[in-house]
Design an enzyme around this catalytic site. Sequence first.
Site, PDB file in Angstrom:
ATOM      1  NE  ARG A   1      44.465  26.441  35.108  1.00  0.00           N
ATOM      2  CZ  ARG A   1      43.954  27.784  34.987  1.00  0.00           C
ATOM      3  NH1 ARG A   1      43.280  28.263  36.201  1.00  0.00           N
ATOM      4  NH2 ARG A   1      44.234  28.530  34.113  1.00  0.00           N
TER       5      ARG A   1
ATOM      6  NE  ARG B   1      40.985  30.203  39.812  1.00  0.00           N
ATOM      7  CZ  ARG B   1      40.979  31.008  38.508  1.00  0.00           C
ATOM      8  NH1 ARG B   1      42.242  30.983  37.872  1.00  0.00           N
ATOM      9  NH2 ARG B   1      39.948  31.521  38.055  1.00  0.00           N
TER      10      ARG B   1
ATOM     11  CE  LYS C   1      42.315  35.738  38.162  1.00  0.00           C
ATOM     12  NZ  LYS C   1      42.877  35.433  37.101  1.00  0.00           N
TER      13      LYS C   1
ATOM     14  CE  LYS D   1      45.226  32.929  40.198  1.00  0.00           C
ATOM     15  NZ  LYS D   1      46.019  33.419  39.278  1.00  0.00           N
TER      16      LYS D   1
ATOM     17  CB  CYS E   1      51.101  33.138  29.928  1.00  0.00           C
ATOM     18  SG  CYS E   1      50.849  33.970  28.708  1.00  0.00           S
TER      19      CYS E   1
ATOM     20  CB  CYS F   1      45.219  32.265  26.202  1.00  0.00           C
ATOM     21  SG  CYS F   1      44.600  33.443  27.056  1.00  0.00           S
TER      22      CYS F   1
ATOM     23  CB  CYS G   1      46.579  39.643  27.673  1.00  0.00           C
ATOM     24  SG  CYS G   1      45.902  38.470  29.239  1.00  0.00           S
TER      25      CYS G   1
ATOM     26  CB  CYS H   1      48.662  33.583  33.353  1.00  0.00           C
ATOM     27  SG  CYS H   1      47.026  33.669  32.986  1.00  0.00           S
TER      28      CYS H   1
END
Length: 1532
Positions: free
Chosen positions: A1028, A1097, A1167, A1169, A1388, A1394, A1433, A1437
Site C-alpha cells: 500500500r 497512516r 492503527k 487514521k 473492500c 485478504c 468481514c 475497510c
Amino acid sequence: MANGVESQNALGARVAEIAYQCSDVVVSVQPTLATESAFSTQLQALAEGQAVSRVSRKPAEVIHVRNNADPLLSVFRPIREGKLTSVTTSSSILLRAIPHLYKLANYPVVIHVALEPSQYPDYSNITAIRNCGFTFLQSSTAEDVQDIGISAHALAIKSGKGVIHFFNLANGQQEAIEPLDPQALEIVDLDTAHLFQSKKSSESAIYVDEGRQANLTIIGGPDRDTPAITQPATNGTNGTNGTNGHKAPQSKAPGISHESSVASSNRASSVSTDQDATSEATSVEPITIRPVTSEDIYQILTTTWSRLSAITGRSYAPFEYHGPGDAEVVILVFGGDEAEFSSAIKSSSLGKVGILTIRLYRPWLGAKLAAVLPKTAKKVAVLEQIRRKTTKWGPLFLDTLQSVRSAGGSPLEIVGYQLGHVHQASIPQALKIVTDNIQQEKPAQNVVIGSVDGPQETSTAVAQPQVENAYMKVLSQLFGHRLYIANQLGAESTGVSTEVTATPEYGFGALTARIERRQRLVKQVEGALAENKFSSKKPVDVLSKWLVNSENSDQSNELASEVISSLTADKSPVASQLLGEKSHFYKESQWLIGSDAWSYDLGNSGVHHVIASGANVNMLIIDSTPYSKRAAINAEQRKKDIGLYAMNFGNAYVASVAVYSSYTQVLEAMIEADQFKGPSIVLAYLPYNKEDESPLTILQETKNAVDIGYWPLYRWNPHPEKPEDRFHLDSERLKKEVEDFLRRDNYLTQVMRRHPEFANNLSGSYGSEVRSLQKRRAKDAYEQLLEGLAGAPMTVLFASDNGNAENLAKRLGNRGKARGLKTIVMAMDDYPMEDLYSEENVVMLSSTAGQGEFPQNGRSFWEAVKNSTDLDLATVNFAVFALGDSHYWPRKEDKIYYNKPGKDLHNRLVTLGGSPLTDCGLGDDQDPDGFQTGYADWEALLWKALGVDKVEGLPDEPPPITNEDIKIESNFLRGTIKEGLEDTTTGAISASDQQLTKFHGTYMQDDRDLRDERKEQGLEPAYSFMIRCRLAGGISTPQQWIQMDDISTELGNQTMKLTTRQTFQFHGVVKGKLRPAMQAINRALMTTIAACGDVNRNVMCSSLPQASKYHSEVWAVSQKISDHLLPSTTAYHEIWLQEENGSKTQVAGNAIVDHEPMYGPTYLPRKFKITIAIPPHNDTDVYAHDIGLIAIKGSDGHLKGFNLLAGGGMGVTHNNKKTYPQVGRMFGYVPKDVVHLACEKIMLVQRDNGDRKNRKHARLKYTIDDMGLDVFISAVEALLPFKFEPPKPFKFASNIDTFGWQKDENGLNHFTFFIENGRIEDTPDFAMKTGLREIAKVLKGEFRLTGNQHLIVSNVADAGLPAIKKLMKKYKLDNTNFSGLRLSSSACVAFPTCGLAMAESERYLPELITKLESTLEEAGLRQDSIVMRMTGCPNGCARPWLAEVAFVGKAFGAYNMYLGGGYHGQRLNKLYRSSIKEDEILEIMKPLIGRYAKEREEGERFGDFCIRIGMIVATKEGRDFHDNASCDTILI
Ligand code: SF4
C-alpha cells in the site's frame, strides 16, 4: 396416467431412461450446456440419484456435450475402453458427424435421435446418412419407443454394430407414457454385454479408418444360421491381418469348446483372439469368424423381437403393413405421422388401400418388403418427408423400386410423392389425394402432399457459447476491421449451413482460398505495373508503394484506401479489373477458431493441416475443460498436448494463454501470432461447465490450472530475432511434458537463466502422493523424537482458522509433555489417517468455520472420518474440544451450527467405537473468559481421565508473545525482515516479521482461491504481498500513474486497487519482487512507510473537483500532517532501498539505535487514521476516522481552519458487544497553522492511554469513551499551547462523488470516472487500465483518487480536452451511465487476498447490484443515490457501518445486513438481519425499494426512510450500535 412421465419431453425422458439402463456411458448432446435437451434433465436426474444402470451394474456416467462441439468425438474414448456407450441427440448433428459415423458403425454404439424440427421432421437427415454402416430402427408412437429403444441396445450388443434409433418427439407430446417395463429390459443380453465390457480396444485414431470391423463368431460351423455370439474384431493396418485395413476377415478360428460368450472373450484384435483361443482350445466344434451381414442383423432382430413379444405381447417386423389383405394400392410412408396414416386408413372409405411403414430402415431388406406386400397390390405410392429435394427421385423411392423389381412377379407401378406437413385432421384428405393420383392412368410423379414449408418453428440454433466471446472480443479489439474469422458462427454463406461454415475445416479451406486470391492480386498488380496501361500516373505510384508493403499489415492497410481511390479515379480497364478484388488490398488478420476436440488425434486434425500447410494462418483453440474436472474425464490420457505438437513441428508460433489469468499476456500472444509469418497456434484456456458459468468460477478454475502448471502460460517463437526470445514462460510453473521438451532442446537453461526464481518450480514434481509422503514423514519424525520417552502417548490434532485452536492445541501438547505424556501436535489434515486406529489417546480441537463447517486444515480429515466404513477405533481413547460462538447464528434454526464440527466429530468417533475420555468440551466466545471458560474445566477432566491430574512441580508457562513484545524486540521495526527476504526456500516470512512489515506498508497474504488445490498438491500456500502506498490527499501526477501501472504489470498481479483511503494498493507481489517493487515506488517519489501498522497512516483529503485553488490549500495541510507524523526509523530505507553493498547497513542488534521522538519504541497501541473533508462533500467519511477535520473557509474564500472530530473508527468483531463502530466526536475548531499540532497531541494522548493489552479495544474510540470525552480533550489541551475553540458552522450534503465533467473556478476541467470498487484492470470487455495509461501519457494535469475508490482526471485545460475526450471515448471511459445505486456503492477487497475475509465482497457486490437494478428501474429509482457498501468481514475497510444499507461478511455466501445509516455518513446503521444469503437479501431489498419509491417523503433519503417506517431504530452513537437490533423480526 398412473405414475407415468408427463411432460413435454415424456418421450425424451423415456428414451433417456432406456439409454441410461443399457449403457455404461451416455453422451447427452445439448444445444448448449445451459439449455436442456429433451433427454438431459432425465439423464441428469438419474445420474444425480446414482441410479444403477442395468448393464453397468453401477451408476452410468453421463457426459454433457454441446451439439456444436463435435459431440460424437466423446464416444470414442469410452467405447474403446470397453464401455457400452449411447448417445441422445437431435438429428441436427448427424450430417457433420458422418466421418465419425463410419467408424463408430463397427462398435455397439446406440444413437437415439430425435428428429428435427419436431412438428415436421426432415427425414433427409436420416436418408443422407443411410449408408454409414449403422443399423437404423424407427419408432413411431409413444408406446413403441420403449420396445424399439431397448431393441436398439439389444441389437447393438449382439451384433457389435452401431444402431441409430430415430423417432419424432412430438409423437409423445399428448400421450401419457406408462412407466418403463423392467421386464422388457431383459431382452438385452447381459453376458454379451459383459464380454464387450471386459476388454479394451486397441484402436486409437479418430480421423483415419483403422479398418475395424464387427464380426460374428459362429459356433458349430457355417451352416448354423443363428449366430451364437458377436465378436467385433479389428482388421487393418493397426490391427492384424490386412495390409490396407479393409475386409480381411478370418474365416476360421480354432475350435473352442465352452459357451460362446466365453469363447470369444477377446475382441481387441484377431491376433490376440487366436492366441487366447488357442490356449483354451479343447473342443472339436468348428468356429467361424466373419463380418456381420444384413441377414445376421435380421436374425438377431427377429430373435430379439420374439423374446420381446413374449414379454410384452407386442410384435414388430422390419416392414409393417396395415390395411386390407386384398389391397391394390399400398402407400409406403416415411415421415413423422406414419402412425396417424396407419390408423386413418382403417377408418377411411378408400377401399383397397393399405399403409406400409418402416421399422428397420437399414440394412434395407428389400426381399422382406416385397414379401409383406399383399399379393393383390398393383401400385405402390412412396411418401418421403424430405424438406428440400435435391434429386428427382427420393432415396426411398429408389430403394422400393429396386426391391419390387428384384422380387420378380408381376410388375408393380411405383409413384413417388413428397410428403409435406399434413395436419392430423387433414390426413384422410391427403390419403385421398395420393390414391386419386395413383389411380390415374398416368399418375403424376413427385406430387407434393401438404405444405412443404411446414409450421413455423424455432429451431435450435448453433450458438457460440457466451463465455467464449471473451477471446473474440480481444481479437476484435486488437485487430478491429482487419480481423477476419473464417469460421465465424452466424456468418452468411450462400447455400452452406451455418453448422458447416462454423467448422474449422471449412474455415481453413475458405482461408486458404482467400490467401490465394490475395496472392493472385499481388501478381496482377505486378503485371499491371509492368504493362502500365493506366490512364493516369497516380495508380502507378501508390500501387508500387503498396506492392512493396503488401505483407506489412499496418502499411498496406494505410495505403489500401489510397490505392482504391486512385484506381476508381483512373477508370482504365486494368484499374476496373483490379478493383474487382479491392477488399484484398487490405491485409487482414486471419483467424480460425478451433476446438480442443482436435487434441484427440492431432496427426489428422485441423491443427495438423494448418501447421503442415505452412500458411500464414492464425488459429485460436479454446480449451474449456475445467481444471477441477480434469481428473474425472482423465484429460491427460485422452488429449494430446496441442502446444507440444505444434512446437515439435518446428515452424509454428505457439502460445498458451488464459484470459482470466493474464489479459496482457493474451494481448502479447495475439499480436505476436498476427505478426508471425507462418502458422500460429494460440491455445486459450477458458474453463467452464456451463455457458452461463459465473466469471468468478471461471477465474478460480483458471487460477488453479495456471498456478499448478496444468495450464502454463508461455509463448514460443521458432524464428526469434534473439535466441533467448524463443521461449517465454509467463506463468510460474510448467507441466512436465513442456518442461521435458524444453530440456531436450536445451531451452530450459535459457529459461532458468532468465528466471532463476523459477528453478524450484520447474524441476518440482507435485502430486497428491507427495502430500501423503509429507504427512508420513512428519509423523515419523515426530515419533522418532519421542522414542525413548516414558509415559503414555497423546496425539493432539487441531483444525484452526484464526489460530485459537492451534495455539490451544500446542499449549495442551506442552502441558501434556510437562505431565510426562509423549505428545504429538499436528493439524488434522497433516495427520496420516491410516494411523488413527492404532492411537492410544487422541485429543482433537476444532474451531467452527463458515456455516458450522470444519476449518480448512481439518476438512479432509473430517471427510475421511465421516465417510470411512471400515475404521475401527475400539482401542482408541479420545477427547474433543470445540470452539465457537453461541451468538453467531441468532436464528433458532441456525443454532445447530454452534460448535458443530467438534460435536459431529465427537459423535462420529463414538460411532466408530472410540472410548471418550471426556464429554465433548464446548468453548463459547460469549462466556466471561471466552472459550477459555469452558476449556479450563474440560482440560482438568482430560488430565484426570489420563491419570496425570495430580502431577507435582509443573513448570511455569511463558506468557504468549504479543504485538507489543514484537514491536519492542524489533529494534525500530527491523525484526528479521531482511533475512526473511533472502530466504528463497519459502514464499513466506516469519510470523513476527509479518506484523512488522505492516509498518513498512506491506502485508503478507496468500491466495485463498488456490489454498485447497495447493494443499492437495503438497505445496505451501501461494504467498504474496499486498503493498500500500502512502499518498497524502490521494494526488498522483500522470508520470506517477504510469509508474504505478508499470509496477502492477511487472511486479504485481496486473491490477491496481484504488483504496477507500485514497491510495494505490498492489496485490500478488511475490517475495522476490517485494524489494524491486518498493524501489520502483520510491523512484516514483512515493513511499509505503506507515501505510499500515500501528502508526498514523495515509492522510486523506476531499478530492473536490469544483474548486481547485481552495482544494490545493486544504490538500497542502493533509501533506503537512502526513509528513509531520511520519515515523523516523531508518529501517525502512535500510531494508528496502539500500543496495546490497550500501555503506550503511544497520540490522537488528547493531550498536546504532534509532530514535522515534514521537512514537517511542512501541509506536501506537493500534492503527491511527486522519482525514479531511471539505463541506459540503463528505467524500472522505470524516466521521469514520480517528481524527476527522472539517475544512472551514474564511470570508476571503481561503482556508481558515478546521473543526476537529476525534474518535471515529470502524473495526468490530461479530457478536462481540464490547466492540462497536463509532463516529467522531466534536473537539472544536483549530486554526489551519496549528492543526498538525492538535493531531499530534491527540495521537500522543492515545499513545499513552490506549489499551495495549487487548488489540480489540485499543483504538482511540475506546480510549475516548473509557476516559470520557471531556477528560480526553483536557488531556490533549494540556499538551497544546492553545485550546479548542467552539466549532464553526458547516453543512454536508453527501458522501458520494459527482461523476462526469465539471469546471472549476479557474476554468480547468475535471472528470470523475466510475471505477467499480476501485479496481483498475483490463478485461476483454473493458480495457480500462490501458485507457487510463494512455490518458496519463497526454495529461497535463493530475489524477485525484477519491475516498469512494473512484478517480478524477483533474486540472485539464480546455486546450487539452479534445485529446483526453478522444481517448476516453476510445476506451469507453466516458461512461457514467450507471444506476444511482451502483455509483454510490463500494466494497473492500476481501477474497481472494485478504486473510480476514469471511465472504466475497469486491467480486460479489457488482453482481448483487445487477440483481437489484431491474427492481430499481421498475420503481423509477434508477437515478436515485442509495449508499450501499459491502465488506468481507467486520473490520470494515469500506466503512460499511456508515452506509444506508450495508452487508458485512459472516460466512462464505452469508452476510449480516445493516440499515439506517445517514446519507452523508453522519449516522451509523444497525443490524437488521444476521447471516442471510443472496435470496434472502433480494427478498428483503426488492419490496423495500418498492416501498421507498412509493412512500418516501420529499427529498427523504433511504436510510432515513428505513428509520421513519420503523424498519430499524436509529443508532445515536457507537455505544448503542448493538441495542434494538431488529434481526429477529420481519417488519415488511
Ligand atoms: S473489511 Fe475485512 S475482508 Fe474486507 S479487506 Fe478489510 S479486512 Fe479484508
